[in-house]
Design an enzyme around this catalytic site. Structure first.
Site, mmCIF file in Angstrom:
data_model
loop_
_atom_site.group_PDB
_atom_site.id
_atom_site.type_symbol
_atom_site.label_atom_id
_atom_site.label_comp_id
_atom_site.label_asym_id
_atom_site.label_seq_id
_atom_site.Cartn_x
_atom_site.Cartn_y
_atom_site.Cartn_z
ATOM 1 N N GLU A 60 0.801 -1.226 0.000
ATOM 2 C CA GLU A 60 0.000 0.000 0.000
ATOM 3 C C GLU A 60 0.837 1.281 0.000
ATOM 4 O OE1 GLU A 60 -3.805 -0.003 2.192
ATOM 5 O OE2 GLU A 60 -3.126 -1.878 3.099
ATOM 6 N N THR A 65 -0.201 2.365 -8.053
ATOM 7 C CA THR A 65 -0.725 3.648 -8.523
ATOM 8 C C THR A 65 0.254 4.297 -9.491
ATOM 9 O OG1 THR A 65 -1.830 3.938 -6.385
ATOM 10 C CG2 THR A 65 -1.650 5.879 -7.792
ATOM 11 N N ARG A 194 -8.054 0.436 -5.067
ATOM 12 C CA ARG A 194 -7.049 -0.381 -4.401
ATOM 13 C C ARG A 194 -7.322 -1.866 -4.639
ATOM 14 N NH1 ARG A 194 -2.343 -1.952 -3.054
ATOM 15 N NH2 ARG A 194 -2.145 -3.034 -1.075
ATOM 16 N N ASP A 220 6.250 -4.261 -11.317
ATOM 17 C CA ASP A 220 5.620 -3.928 -10.041
ATOM 18 C C ASP A 220 5.468 -5.225 -9.253
ATOM 19 O OD1 ASP A 220 4.049 -3.121 -7.922
ATOM 20 O OD2 ASP A 220 2.232 -2.839 -9.119
ATOM 21 N N GLN A 224 3.463 -6.818 0.202
ATOM 22 C CA GLN A 224 3.175 -7.504 1.458
ATOM 23 C C GLN A 224 4.292 -8.489 1.774
ATOM 24 O OE1 GLN A 224 0.765 -6.633 -0.628
ATOM 25 N NE2 GLN A 224 -0.394 -5.343 0.773
#
Length: 429
Positions: A60, A65, A194, A220, A224
Site C-alpha cells: 500500500e 498507482t 485499491r 511492479d 506484502q
C-alpha cells in the site's frame, strides 16, 4: 541465464544432428541452428536495450498507482472496457471501507449519533462481512446514508487506530455517482482504486528522448511480506529501482503485524534493498510518496514525535530537528502546485503548513541516513565500507502518486538519471 540457455540449446542441436543419416539433412540442421542462434542473439540484444525498472516498497505504499500513472502518461491510458472492469473493484473498496469503519466503531465504542442508523449499521456489518456476497445497490444505498452519520464520521477521523485504506473517504464520498447505471470510472477513480498486487506485474512503453525512442520495462512486485520472496526473480539486468515509501504511515501499524509501525518497516526494507549484494550496482530512486495525505494528517494534529518515544534509537527527537533552508525550499517546490506546476520558485508557500514541510524533510532524512551509512536498523544487514556503494546512488523525490501532472514532472526528472545509469552499464559514459 542466457549462456545456460545457449549451452543447453547447443548441446540439443549437436545431439539432434547425429540423428540425421545424410550429409544434406545434417547441413539443414546446422543451418537451422545458426538461424535460431541469430534469433536468440537478436532477442537478447533487444532485451538489453530496454531499461528495466523495479518498483519496490511495502504494501500500500503506492507502487501500483505509479504503474497506472505510467499507463496513463505513456500508453494512452485505459479504454472503456478496462474502466468498466474496475467497477467491481471500486465497489469492493467501498465495502471494505465501511466494514473497517463499522468494525472499529464497535472496538472503539463509538456509537452512531442517530438511533435510526443503528439498524443500517447492523445491516452493513452483516452484509459486508461476507466477501462472497453480491454488492447490491441496497447495500451501497445504506452505506451512503450511514456515511452521513456523525458517529461514523467521528470514527473515520480516528482511522489511525485501525486499518483503513487511503481510498475510503474518496469512494464513500462518491457513492451517489458510483451507484448510477451509467457510471464509468474516471482516471482518478482508477488511480484511487485499491487491489492487492499478488503477482509480478509488467508494463512496457517507449519514451521519446533526443530524437529517439527509449524503451522502458517496469516491474511492479507485491509489497506484502508474503510477496517479497518473489523480488529476487526480477533483479537480473535492472537499471534502477524505484523504491516507494509511504510518508503518511508514520502513525499506522502493518496489516500483517499489528505491533509493527509501517514507516519503520519501510525503512528496514529500504536498508535491505540498498545493501543487497545482487543490487550493489543498481541505483535507487526513492519516492517519498503520499505527501498529500501526510499534509492532511499533520493539519489534523497527528505528530511524528511519538515514534521517537517508541523507537528512540531510530527516530531522533523531532522537536530538536531543524531542516535546512535548502531542504524546506526543495520540498515546497516539489509539493503539488509548486514551480514544477508552473509557479515561480518562492521562499514560502502559505498553502503548506510549516509542520508538513518539517515532517516530510525529517522522514526523507531517515532514508538518506541509511543510504549514507549513518543509520543501521537490522543486525542481519552486513556492514560495508563506503567504497562498496561507489557504483550506485540514491536520489529522492517527493511524490503524490494520484496527481498525474505531478507524477509526470517527477518521471521526467527521473528519466535523465535512468538513461545515464543505462549508458554507464555499457561503459558508454
Amino acid at each position: 541465464m542466457r549462456d545456460q540457455v545457449m549451452s543447453c540449446f547447443g548441446s540439443c542441436v549437436e545431439e539432434s544432428t547425429r540423428l540425421y543419416s545424410t550429409p544434406e539433412e545434417s547441413k539443414r540442421a546446422r543451418l537451422r541452428d545458426k538461424q535460431l542462434t541469430r534469433l536468440l542473439n537478436k532477442h537478447h540484444n533487444e532485451e538489453m536495450k530496454k531499461l528495466k525498472l523495479l518498483l519496490l516498497g511495502t504494501g500500500e505504499s503506492g507502487k501500483s498507482t505509479l504503474t497506472k500513472q505510467m499507463k496513463i502518461i505513456h500508453i494512452n491510458g485505459f479504454d472503456k472496457q478496462e474502466r468498466l472492469a474496475k467497477i467491481l473493484d471500486i465497489k469492493r473498496n467501498v465495502r471494505d471501507a465501511i466494514l473497517a469503519i463499522s468494525g472499529a466503531m464497535q472496538n472503539l465504542s463509538i456509537p452512531v449519533l442517530e438511533g435510526k442508523n443503528q439498524p443500517k449499521l447492523d445491516f452493513v456489518l452483516r452484509e459486508a462481512s461476507n466477501s462472497e456476497q453480491e454488492i447490491t445497490d441496497e447495500f451501497l444505498s445504506t452505506t451512503q446514508e450511514l456515511w452521513q452519520d456523525e458517529g461514523v464520521q467521528n470514527c473515520f477521523e480516528q482511522s489511525h487506530k485501525y486499518q483503513l485504506s487511503d481510498c475510503a473517504k474518496y469512494f464513500l464520498d462518491k457513492l451517489e455517482e458510483i451507484r448510477k447505471d451509467d457510471y464509468i470510472p474516471s482516471d482518478q477513480d482508477i488511480l484511487r482504486c485499491r487491489a492487492i498486487t499478488t503477482s509480478i506485474q509488467n508494463i512496457e512503453f517507449k519514451v521519446p528522448d533526443a530524437g529517439n525512442h527509449v524503451k522502458f520495462s517496469v516491474y511492479d512486485v507485491g509489497g506484502q511480506r508474503g510477496e517479497r520472496k518473489k523480488w529476487i526473480q526480477v533483479f537480473d539486468s535492472v537499471v534502477a529501482i524505484l523504491y516507494v515509501a509511504d510518508a503518511s504511515t508514520f502513525d499506522q501499524n502493518l496489516l500483517e503485524d499489528s505491533q509493527k509501525n509501517r514507516l519503520l518497516e519501510s525503512l528496514e526494507i529500504f536498508e535491505q534493498v540498498w545493501n543487497n549484494r545482487f543490487l550493489r550496482n543498481v541505483s535507487i530512486l526513492l519516492f517519498i510518496n503520499k505527501i498529500d495525505i501526510l499534509a492532511e494528517k499533520i493539519v489534523k494534529g497527528r505528530d511524528i514525535q511519538k515514534l521517537h518515544e517508541q523507537y528512540p534509537d531510530v527516530f531522533p527527537d523531532y522537536t530538536k530537528f531543524t531542516p535546512s533552508n535548502h531542504d524546506k525550499l526543495e520540498f515546497m517546490d516539489s509539493y503539488p502546485g509548486g514551480c514544477g506546476q508552473g509557479r515561480k520558485k518562492s521562499r514560502s508557500r502559505p498553502d503548506i503548513d510549516p509542520e508538513v514541510t518539517k515532517t516530510a524533510v525529517y522522514i526523507k532524512e531517515l532514508f538518506m541516513k541509511i543510504a549514507r551509512g549513518d543509520l543501521k536498523l537490522k543486525e542481519t544487514v552486513q556492514p560495508h565500507d563506503k567504497d562498496w556503494h561507489a557504483q550506485h546512488t540514491c536520489e529522492y523525490y517527493y511524490t503524490c502518486a494520484v496527481d498525474t501532472n505531478h507524477v509526470t514532472k517527477v518521471l521526467e526528472g527521473c528519466r535523465t538519471v535512468i538513461i545515464r545509469k543505462h549508458l554507464e552499464r555499457f561503459g558508454i559514459i
